[in-house]
Motif scaffolding. Structure first.
Motif, short mmCIF file in Angstrom:
data_model
loop_
_atom_site.label_atom_id
_atom_site.label_comp_id
_atom_site.label_asym_id
_atom_site.label_seq_id
_atom_site.Cartn_x
_atom_site.Cartn_y
_atom_site.Cartn_z
N VAL A 92 17.84 95.51 -51.93
CA VAL A 92 18.65 94.32 -52.20
C VAL A 92 17.69 93.23 -52.65
CG1 VAL A 92 20.25 92.60 -51.26
CG2 VAL A 92 20.33 94.94 -50.41
N GLN A 93 18.01 92.57 -53.73
CA GLN A 93 17.10 91.58 -54.31
C GLN A 93 17.67 90.18 -54.17
OE1 GLN A 93 14.48 93.53 -55.49
NE2 GLN A 93 13.37 91.57 -55.39
N LYS A 94 16.83 89.26 -53.74
CA LYS A 94 17.27 87.87 -53.64
C LYS A 94 17.16 87.18 -54.99
CE LYS A 94 16.91 85.08 -49.51
NZ LYS A 94 16.11 84.50 -48.44
N ILE A 95 18.18 86.44 -55.37
CA ILE A 95 18.16 85.70 -56.63
C ILE A 95 18.12 84.22 -56.29
CG2 ILE A 95 19.38 85.28 -58.81
CD1 ILE A 95 18.60 88.21 -58.42
N GLN A 108 17.59 93.79 -62.21
CA GLN A 108 18.08 95.14 -62.56
C GLN A 108 17.04 95.83 -63.42
OE1 GLN A 108 21.80 94.00 -64.22
NE2 GLN A 108 22.98 94.60 -62.44
N HIS A 109 16.54 95.07 -64.36
CA HIS A 109 15.56 95.57 -65.31
C HIS A 109 14.26 95.97 -64.61
CE1 HIS A 109 15.29 95.90 -69.59
NE2 HIS A 109 14.01 95.59 -69.52
N ARG A 110 13.80 95.07 -63.75
CA ARG A 110 12.48 95.24 -63.13
C ARG A 110 12.48 96.29 -62.01
NH1 ARG A 110 9.19 89.95 -61.26
NH2 ARG A 110 7.35 90.98 -60.44
N TYR A 111 13.50 96.23 -61.14
CA TYR A 111 13.51 97.10 -59.95
C TYR A 111 14.70 98.06 -59.91
CZ TYR A 111 10.31 93.50 -58.18
OH TYR A 111 9.27 92.62 -58.02
N ASN A 112 15.51 98.04 -60.95
CA ASN A 112 16.75 98.81 -60.93
C ASN A 112 17.64 98.40 -59.74
OD1 ASN A 112 18.55 100.61 -61.99
ND2 ASN A 112 17.77 102.35 -60.79
N ALA A 113 17.54 97.15 -59.34
CA ALA A 113 18.34 96.66 -58.20
C ALA A 113 19.81 96.55 -58.60
CB ALA A 113 17.82 95.29 -57.77
N GLN A 114 20.68 96.93 -57.65
CA GLN A 114 22.13 96.87 -57.91
C GLN A 114 22.82 95.92 -56.95
OE1 GLN A 114 23.30 98.51 -60.58
NE2 GLN A 114 21.21 99.29 -60.92
N LYS A 115 22.09 95.54 -55.88
CA LYS A 115 22.70 94.63 -54.90
C LYS A 115 21.83 93.37 -54.78
CE LYS A 115 25.23 98.06 -52.28
NZ LYS A 115 25.35 98.87 -51.08
N PHE A 116 22.51 92.25 -54.53
CA PHE A 116 21.80 90.97 -54.61
C PHE A 116 22.26 89.99 -53.53
CE2 PHE A 116 22.47 92.89 -58.74
CZ PHE A 116 21.18 93.01 -59.21
N VAL A 153 26.85 91.17 -55.70
CA VAL A 153 26.42 90.17 -54.71
C VAL A 153 26.93 90.59 -53.33
CG1 VAL A 153 26.68 87.77 -53.93
CG2 VAL A 153 26.14 88.25 -56.31
N VAL A 154 25.98 90.83 -52.41
CA VAL A 154 26.35 91.27 -51.05
C VAL A 154 25.99 90.21 -50.00
CG1 VAL A 154 26.19 93.73 -51.58
CG2 VAL A 154 24.15 92.50 -50.76
#
Ligand code: SF4
Length: 307
Positions: free
Chosen positions: A23-26, A77-85, A115-116
């Motif tokens: 999960v990536q923080k934006i 998404q591009h950098r880490y293939n993250a799907q949840k944020f 967004v989770v």
């Protein structure tokens, strides 16, 4: 603590266990302000705070937070293939506006696909039941975290850094937030002017007693254009050494409950704005020095914590 091998409960490990994937923080800048800048509680802000309000300054380029979030999510998404944020309102005080305005801001990112979580950084004296109710409303479908700045439990230090609130006011804000279904993450800073390792230990002890859901431990660094830079230039403030910072972080980790998520263990200075200390730019070196020190002590988070 998740995972036997962990020396401390990292945010990534916690998120992976809770959401089953990365999960990536934006980080978002809602273009708000702060009562410690606009004269309500003080003027000039905390001595270490720069013009961006300890954030990205993104609002000056992309004023609406939904567009900031979409652009950040695309990059992750591009950098880490993250799907949840997690949509993270970072800059300034993100509960310091009329509830209706805050509602519109939070709403504008809460429904974005992927967004989770919603994280909202603010001051402990910027909370009231109306805003906490509003935030609690999102917790039915999102992980909602309130990030509260404490920095130090010492009023003398809080006055010296022009924080504009006392430790007692922090405790009141924390207690109020605890009545709502929100995660509460507390920020502290190591290396504050006039503080020794014992001061930091006292802050960590007070923090451990509160059993926060999360903790962010920052290293104090000097950004250009801050009041702290002036103190430094005039010889009234010396930044902490890396080995002192590492030792204090390890002391704090040993005191904190094993269940508290360690959401940050360094500062995040901008190279172009950093005056000192230069070592704060080498985040990976700092993290591995902390790990090495815990291993050397044969210790870990919660080593000296008692219920
Ligand atoms: S409370 Fe936060 S935004 Fe306000 S002056 Fe201090 S660091 Fe900056």
């Amino acid at each position: 603590m998740t995972g036997k091998q962990l020396l401390y409960l990292t945010f990534n490990a916690f998120l992976k266990e809770r959401f089953g994937e990365r999960v990536q923080k934006i980080t978002l800048d809602a273009g708000l302000t702060c009562p410690n800048r606009d004269g309500t509680r003080g003027r000039g802000g905390c001595t270490y705070c720069d013009a961006s309000g300890s954030g990205t300054g993104a609002a000056s380029q992309i004023p609406d937070v939904r567009s900031q979030a979409l652009s950040g999510m695309q990059a992750m998404q591009h950098r880490y293939n993250a799907q949840k944020f997690i949509a993270y309102f970072q800059s300034f005080c993100n509960t310091y506006a009329p509830a209706q305005h805050l509602n519109a801001l939070y709403d504008s990112v809460a429904d974005l696909p992927g967004v989770v979580g919603l994280s909202v950084a603010t001051r402990p004296d910027c909370l009231n039941p109306e805003i906490l109710d509003l935030l609690a409303g999102y917790s039915k479908r999102l992980m909602v975290t309130l990030e509260l700045g404490l920095q130090s439990c010492h009023d003398v230090t809080l006055a010296r850094i022009n924080r504009g609130h006392t430790f007692k006011e922090f405790l009141d804000g924390f207690a109020l937030a605890r009545r709502y279904p929100l995660r509460v993450c507390v920020h502290i800073i190591i290396g504050l002017p006039g503080e020794t390792a014992e001061h930091v230990n006292e802050t960590a002890r007070e923090l451990a007693r509160l059993k926060p859901d999360g903790v962010k431990i920052h290293c104090l660094y000097i950004h250009k254009g801050t009041a702290l830079e002036q103190e430094y230039i005039q010889g009234n403030f010396q930044p902490i050494l890396q080995e002192e910072f590492v030792a204090s972080v390890c002391d704090a980790l040993e005191m904190l409950p094993p269940s508290t998520v360690i959401e940050r263990l360094t500062g995040d200075p901008l190279k172009k704005l950093l005056v000192a200390p230069e070592w704060t730019l080498r985040k990976q070196d700092i993290l591995s020095a902390i790990e090495q020190e815990l291993l050397r002590r044969d210790s870990r988070q919660g080593q000296y914590w008692k219920e």
